[in-house]
Enzyme design. Structure first.
Site, PDB file in Angstrom:
ATOM      1  N   CYS A   1      -0.242  -2.816  -2.321  1.00 51.88           N
ATOM      2  CA  CYS A   1      -0.097  -3.538  -3.598  1.00 51.88           C
ATOM      3  C   CYS A   1       1.385  -4.132  -3.792  1.00 51.88           C
ATOM      4  O   CYS A   1       1.879  -5.265  -3.090  1.00 51.88           O
ATOM      5  CB  CYS A   1      -0.011  -2.520  -4.411  1.00 51.88           C
ATOM      6  SG  CYS A   1       0.239  -2.788  -6.714  1.00 51.88           S
TER       7      CYS A   1
ATOM      8  N   GLU B   1      -3.709   5.627  -0.711  1.00 48.03           N
ATOM      9  CA  GLU B   1      -3.849   6.358  -0.863  1.00 48.03           C
ATOM     10  C   GLU B   1      -3.647   7.044  -1.606  1.00 48.03           C
ATOM     11  O   GLU B   1      -3.514   8.945  -2.361  1.00 48.03           O
ATOM     12  CB  GLU B   1      -2.190   6.635  -0.618  1.00 48.03           C
ATOM     13  CG  GLU B   1      -1.252   6.246  -1.690  1.00 48.03           C
ATOM     14  CD  GLU B   1      -1.659   4.552  -2.219  1.00 48.03           C
ATOM     15  OE1 GLU B   1      -1.968   4.400  -1.041  1.00 48.03           O
ATOM     16  OE2 GLU B   1      -0.667   3.705  -2.936  1.00 48.03           O
TER      17      GLU B   1
ATOM     18  N   HIS C   1      -5.001   1.035  -3.524  1.00 45.31           N
ATOM     19  CA  HIS C   1      -3.957   2.397  -3.345  1.00 45.31           C
ATOM     20  C   HIS C   1      -4.667   2.761  -2.350  1.00 45.31           C
ATOM     21  O   HIS C   1      -5.692   3.729  -3.064  1.00 45.31           O
ATOM     22  CB  HIS C   1      -3.260   2.632  -4.561  1.00 45.31           C
ATOM     23  CG  HIS C   1      -2.746   1.723  -5.175  1.00 45.31           C
ATOM     24  ND1 HIS C   1      -0.781   2.364  -4.724  1.00 45.31           N
ATOM     25  CD2 HIS C   1      -2.571   0.625  -5.799  1.00 45.31           C
ATOM     26  CE1 HIS C   1      -0.198   1.640  -5.325  1.00 45.31           C
ATOM     27  NE2 HIS C   1      -0.916   1.030  -5.965  1.00 45.31           N
TER      28      HIS C   1
END
Lengths: 265, 90
Positions: free
Chosen positions: A96, A230, A228
């Protein structure tokens, strides 16, 4: 290299987010991970690490342009270290805002000049003029990079985005063709049937050229992506968490790919 | 000390979502607006011996930080420094 001897570094500055989520994901996969502020990293150097992650957020308030200030700070204060890190074919992941930062340093798309501070692409304002924060489908376009080594070509994965400036623009049409030919286009936003979004909103959340969600450099060891991974690591992070979530989300595979590469280093 | 005004604007033909929603909002308020282009301006005080040296430095600033060559054009203008308007920044 034994994983116990390897180390990853998540860099942060004012305005960074999800640094702890990335650290948690990597730790879960068995690699010791330090979250370091830029100033600490400058003192310590990067030579202890096999992987470097630039997490999401709004570094330095995203003043001037998303990722611009941190990108230039990297060039002036950690440029040689970062260049060496990349040249040694260690792994660099930008998520990002981290992707925006890597583009601003010139490390991505990685046209040879690398950490020059002169960008040849930009992540511009989303076409929708909105902050797009939701789950998107990604089609795995290339296995050029270790980050997609555990995924299959054309596989579709679900990972969330959260950004206002994710519309990738390249300096020229020729550059796009070069990226496609070199298999540097790693992820593309996809429709439900797995085909590329063709610029269609909301499947392509920002209007990025060629539906590009992630790219890597020529060698594949540096990758940047707007979504993202994660935030799609554990099953309980998924939209289906309340019903019958799987143990892990699709984002885990991206980190696993990195870990497998480090084991072979 | 010299003062320059740097303006960063999108290259012609580039999609300007911020301008488009601003235009829409202005039309909603009853203004006969056909198009809005959004640009960003920086007023920069710097040490330079001459106007041309100040412009040269500002051009370099645009290339190194303020503008992204993929989407931005920039222009630099030297401003007159009125007494009492300079403040020390960080």
């Amino acid at each position: 290299m034994k994983l116990k001897q390897a180390k990853a570094c998540v860099l942060r500055v004012g305005g960074t987010n999800c640094d702890l989520e990335v650290s948690s994901a990597l730790t879960e996969l068995g690699i010791g991970t330090d979250v370091l502020h830029m100033n600490q990293a400058i003192k310590k150097g990067l030579s202890d690490y096999q992987m470097l992650v630039f997490p999401g957020g709004f570094s330095y308030g995203d003043y001037v342009r998303a990722g611009a200030i941190w990108g230039k700070e990297l060039v002036t204060r950690l440029g040689k270290e970062l260049q060496r890190f990349i040249d040694e074919e260690k792994l660099v992941l930008g998520i990002c805002n981290g992707f925006q930062v890597l583009v601003e340093t010139g490390a991505l798309p990685g046209d040879g000049a690398s950490v020059s501070g002169i960008p040849s692409a930009v992540l511009a304002n989303n076409n929708s003029s909105k902050y797009e924060c939701r789950w998107v489908r990604l089609r795995v376009e290339s296995k050029r990079t270790p980050f997609t080594s555990t995924l299959n070509k054309d596989q579709v994965i679900m990972v969330p985005v959260g950004h206002g400036e994710g519309r990738l623009l390249l300096q020229s049409q020729g550059m796009l063709e070069e990226l496609i030919d070199d298999k540097q286009v790693v992820f593309r936003y996809a429709l439900e049937d797995g085909s590329p979004a063709g610029g269609k909103y909301p499947e392509n959340p920002n209007g990025a050229i060629f539906d590009i969600a992630g790219i890597c450099n020529k060698k594949g060891n540096v990758m940047g992506m707007m979504p993202h991974p994660e935030r799609a690591f554990y099953g309980w992070q998924l939209p289906s968490w309340g019903v019958a979530p799987p143990e892990f989300g699709d984002g885990r595979a991206i980190f696993e790919g990195a870990i497998n590469y480090i084991k072979k280093m | 000390m010299k003062r320059v005004r740097v303006e960063i604007r999108l290259k012609p033909g580039h999609f300007d979502p911020e301008g488009d929603v601003t235009a829409k909002s202005l039309r909603d308020l009853g203004f006969a607006v056909s198009k809005v282009g959004v640009s960003k301006a920086y007023t920069i005080d710097l040490e330079a011996k001459s106007d041309s040296e100040a412009v040269e430095a500002a051009n370099a600033m645009c290339k190194k930080l303020l503008a992204n060559p993929t989407k931005d054009n920039f222009s630099v203008e030297v401003l007159k420094v009125e007494e009492g308007t300079h403040r020390e920044g960080k």
